[in-house]
Design a protein around this motif. Structure first.
Motif, short mmCIF file in Angstrom:
data_model
loop_
_atom_site.label_atom_id
_atom_site.label_comp_id
_atom_site.label_asym_id
_atom_site.label_seq_id
_atom_site.Cartn_x
_atom_site.Cartn_y
_atom_site.Cartn_z
N HIS A 135 -43.40 27.89 78.79
CA HIS A 135 -43.32 26.96 77.48
C HIS A 135 -41.67 26.72 77.45
O HIS A 135 -41.71 25.47 76.96
CB HIS A 135 -43.54 27.63 76.24
N TYR A 136 -40.81 27.68 77.94
CA TYR A 136 -39.58 27.17 77.98
C TYR A 136 -39.18 26.34 78.93
O TYR A 136 -38.48 25.13 78.74
CB TYR A 136 -38.67 28.54 77.95
N PHE A 137 -39.63 26.32 80.23
CA PHE A 137 -39.45 25.38 81.02
C PHE A 137 -40.22 24.00 81.03
O PHE A 137 -39.48 23.09 81.11
CB PHE A 137 -40.15 25.85 82.60
N LEU A 179 -41.53 33.12 71.02
CA LEU A 179 -41.70 31.84 70.90
C LEU A 179 -41.46 31.16 69.81
O LEU A 179 -41.01 29.81 69.87
CB LEU A 179 -43.47 31.68 70.97
N ASP A 180 -41.53 31.64 68.46
CA ASP A 180 -41.30 31.27 67.26
C ASP A 180 -39.68 30.95 67.15
O ASP A 180 -39.20 29.93 66.75
CB ASP A 180 -41.69 31.85 66.04
N ARG A 181 -38.96 31.89 67.83
CA ARG A 181 -37.51 31.76 67.92
C ARG A 181 -37.00 30.64 69.04
O ARG A 181 -35.99 29.87 68.44
CB ARG A 181 -36.80 33.13 68.41
N LEU A 182 -37.93 30.65 69.93
CA LEU A 182 -37.52 29.40 71.02
C LEU A 182 -37.52 28.11 70.06
O LEU A 182 -36.71 27.28 70.24
CB LEU A 182 -38.77 29.43 71.92
N SER A 183 -38.67 27.85 69.43
CA SER A 183 -38.70 26.48 68.46
C SER A 183 -37.38 26.44 67.72
O SER A 183 -36.97 25.31 67.53
CB SER A 183 -40.19 26.73 67.60
N ALA A 184 -37.21 27.63 67.03
CA ALA A 184 -36.09 27.35 65.80
C ALA A 184 -34.82 27.21 66.60
O ALA A 184 -33.90 26.23 65.97
CB ALA A 184 -35.80 28.89 65.16
N ASP A 185 -34.52 27.71 67.78
CA ASP A 185 -33.13 27.52 68.64
C ASP A 185 -33.17 26.32 69.38
O ASP A 185 -32.02 25.57 69.15
CB ASP A 185 -32.88 28.78 69.61
N LYS A 192 -29.70 16.57 66.86
CA LYS A 192 -28.85 15.21 66.63
C LYS A 192 -29.46 14.25 67.70
O LYS A 192 -29.35 13.18 67.54
CB LYS A 192 -27.49 15.69 67.55
N ASN A 193 -30.67 14.59 68.62
CA ASN A 193 -31.28 13.52 69.38
C ASN A 193 -32.69 12.93 68.45
O ASN A 193 -33.67 12.38 69.29
CB ASN A 193 -31.68 14.37 70.58
N ASN A 194 -33.07 13.58 67.45
CA ASN A 194 -33.95 13.17 66.63
C ASN A 194 -35.45 13.50 67.20
O ASN A 194 -36.39 13.00 67.03
CB ASN A 194 -33.95 11.68 66.39
N ILE A 195 -35.48 14.98 67.70
CA ILE A 195 -36.33 15.31 68.44
C ILE A 195 -36.69 16.55 67.68
O ILE A 195 -36.09 17.50 67.52
CB ILE A 195 -36.00 15.85 69.95
N CYS A 196 -37.94 16.48 67.07
CA CYS A 196 -38.65 17.38 66.22
C CYS A 196 -39.16 18.54 66.87
O CYS A 196 -40.26 18.36 67.77
CB CYS A 196 -39.63 17.09 65.15
N THR A 197 -38.69 20.09 66.55
CA THR A 197 -39.53 21.09 67.34
C THR A 197 -40.00 22.05 66.40
O THR A 197 -39.23 22.38 65.66
CB THR A 197 -38.30 21.61 68.49
N VAL A 198 -41.32 22.37 66.41
CA VAL A 198 -41.70 23.31 65.57
C VAL A 198 -42.75 24.23 66.22
O VAL A 198 -43.06 23.94 67.44
CB VAL A 198 -42.67 22.51 64.48
N MET A 229 -38.46 15.28 60.70
CA MET A 229 -37.38 16.12 61.08
C MET A 229 -36.97 16.88 59.93
O MET A 229 -36.03 17.94 60.39
CB MET A 229 -36.06 14.95 61.09
N SER A 230 -37.13 16.79 58.70
CA SER A 230 -37.09 17.99 57.72
C SER A 230 -37.95 19.07 58.05
O SER A 230 -37.47 20.26 57.42
CB SER A 230 -37.62 17.47 56.21
N LYS A 231 -38.61 19.17 58.89
CA LYS A 231 -39.43 20.31 59.25
C LYS A 231 -39.05 21.08 60.73
O LYS A 231 -39.48 21.93 61.19
CB LYS A 231 -41.03 20.03 59.42
N THR A 232 -38.16 20.16 61.24
CA THR A 232 -37.73 20.80 62.51
C THR A 232 -37.31 22.40 62.47
O THR A 232 -36.51 22.56 61.52
CB THR A 232 -36.71 19.93 63.28
N GLY A 233 -37.64 23.04 63.48
CA GLY A 233 -37.26 24.38 63.74
C GLY A 233 -38.12 25.49 62.81
O GLY A 233 -38.16 26.74 62.98
N LYS A 234 -39.00 24.84 62.21
CA LYS A 234 -39.82 25.87 61.18
C LYS A 234 -41.12 26.12 61.91
O LYS A 234 -41.66 25.67 62.82
CB LYS A 234 -40.04 24.97 59.87
N ILE A 235 -41.99 27.26 61.27
CA ILE A 235 -43.19 27.64 61.44
C ILE A 235 -44.05 26.91 60.62
O ILE A 235 -43.87 26.90 59.27
CB ILE A 235 -43.28 29.09 61.33
#
Length: 295
Positions: A135-137, A179-185, A192-198, A229-235
């Protein structure tokens, strides 16, 4: 909700949740690249379509465009080549990545109930090579494409409540929490690139639970949210998204919420008590975290 013109990747989409997610993205009009393992033998491939190819055909039937790609997600060179080929084929456009590939179901089942020190420590690799390292790769290679294109993007890591406290075995819980920490970090660096990760936590799939397509409905809704984007980094819990965005499962039912007090009481054996608790009464997220093994 329409995803017409958008391009998505769903890893591990031959069956189960990955297939359900891919079908819903296709139903919303997206072009969906799906990955899975090659058929186990040349004989299987000669008999008929593989489950991955069947999924691709179903995506197309539903109104999207399904493209099957055989990828061994234990081999990072092969993963990297897949993304390189994908970038050439699509002209460098990627809107959605769903990291779902997993291979540890059998290993977890074989060692259920055994202390971690009594079985082969290489079970760690079986559980967390595809389910975490891969998933990281995939996230690295997808982010390169998304950032280069300058378009907003969405990265979803399919995780589970196993990251809260002990579940199945040591390697599983550590992997899910990581994996949850991967999403958060990742979210910190890609904001800044407007990419949402959850991280997405599906609910249970037993009786009265979710179908495998319900998480796909959640991702479609999230992809259509201009304020995601208000949800980025969240579970994110699938049933919470269903309540927020107003969608139901493919059977017309709103599945039980992992945070529903009545659901938790029922699963704990307090069936009669659960009948008197309204389904909308949920345990706050901070209470769940406070009761986890993190503190």
């Amino acid at each position: 909700m329409s995803l017409g013109g958008q391009i998505a990747i769903v890893t591990g989409a031959s069956r189960g949740i990955g297939r359900g997610i891919a079908l819903q993205l296709g139903e919303a009009g997206a072009t969906v690249y799906i990955t899975g393992r090659r058929p186990e033998s040349s004989l299987n491939s000669q008999v008929g379509l593989s489950s991955l190819e069947e999924t691709a055909q179903e995506i197309t039937k539903r109104g999207g465009k399904g493209i099957a790609k055989y990828v061994d997600h234990t081999d990072m060179k092969e993963v990297e080549q897949f993304f390189a080929d994908f970038e050439k084929e699509t002209g460098g456009r990627l809107d959605i990545l769903v990291n779902n590939a997993y291979q540890a179901v059998q290993a977890i089942s074989d060692n259920m109930g055994k202390p971690f020190y009594t079985y082969d420590p290489y079970v760690w690799d079986t559980v967390n090579n595809v389910g975490l390292r891969n998933h990281y790769f995939c996230t690295v290679f997808a982010a390169r494409i998304m950032v280069k294109s300058g378009n907003k993007g969405l990265i979803v890591n399919v995780s589970s409540a196993g990251g809260l406290r002990y579940l199945f075995n040591v390697a599983y819980g550590v992997g899910k929490q990581a994996l949850d920490r991967l999403s958060a970090d990742v979210a910190v660096e890609l904001r800044k690139n407007n990419i949402c990760t959850v991280s997405l936590w599906p609910g249970a799939f037993f009786a009265n639970g979710e179908t495998v397509e319900y998480p796909g409905k959640a991702i479609v809704a999230l992809a259509n949210d201009s304020r995601r984007m208000s949800k980025t980094g969240k579970i994110l819990v699938t049933a919470d998204l269903g309540s927020e965005y107003g969608f139901v499962d493919i059977d017309g039912v709103s599945p039980n919420n992992l945070r529903s007090l009545s659901f938790l009481l029922e699963r704990s054996g307090w069936t009669q008590t659960a009948q008197y608790i309204p389904a909308w009464l949920k345990i706050p997220g901070w209470v769940i975290w406070a009761g986890s093994s993190r503190l």
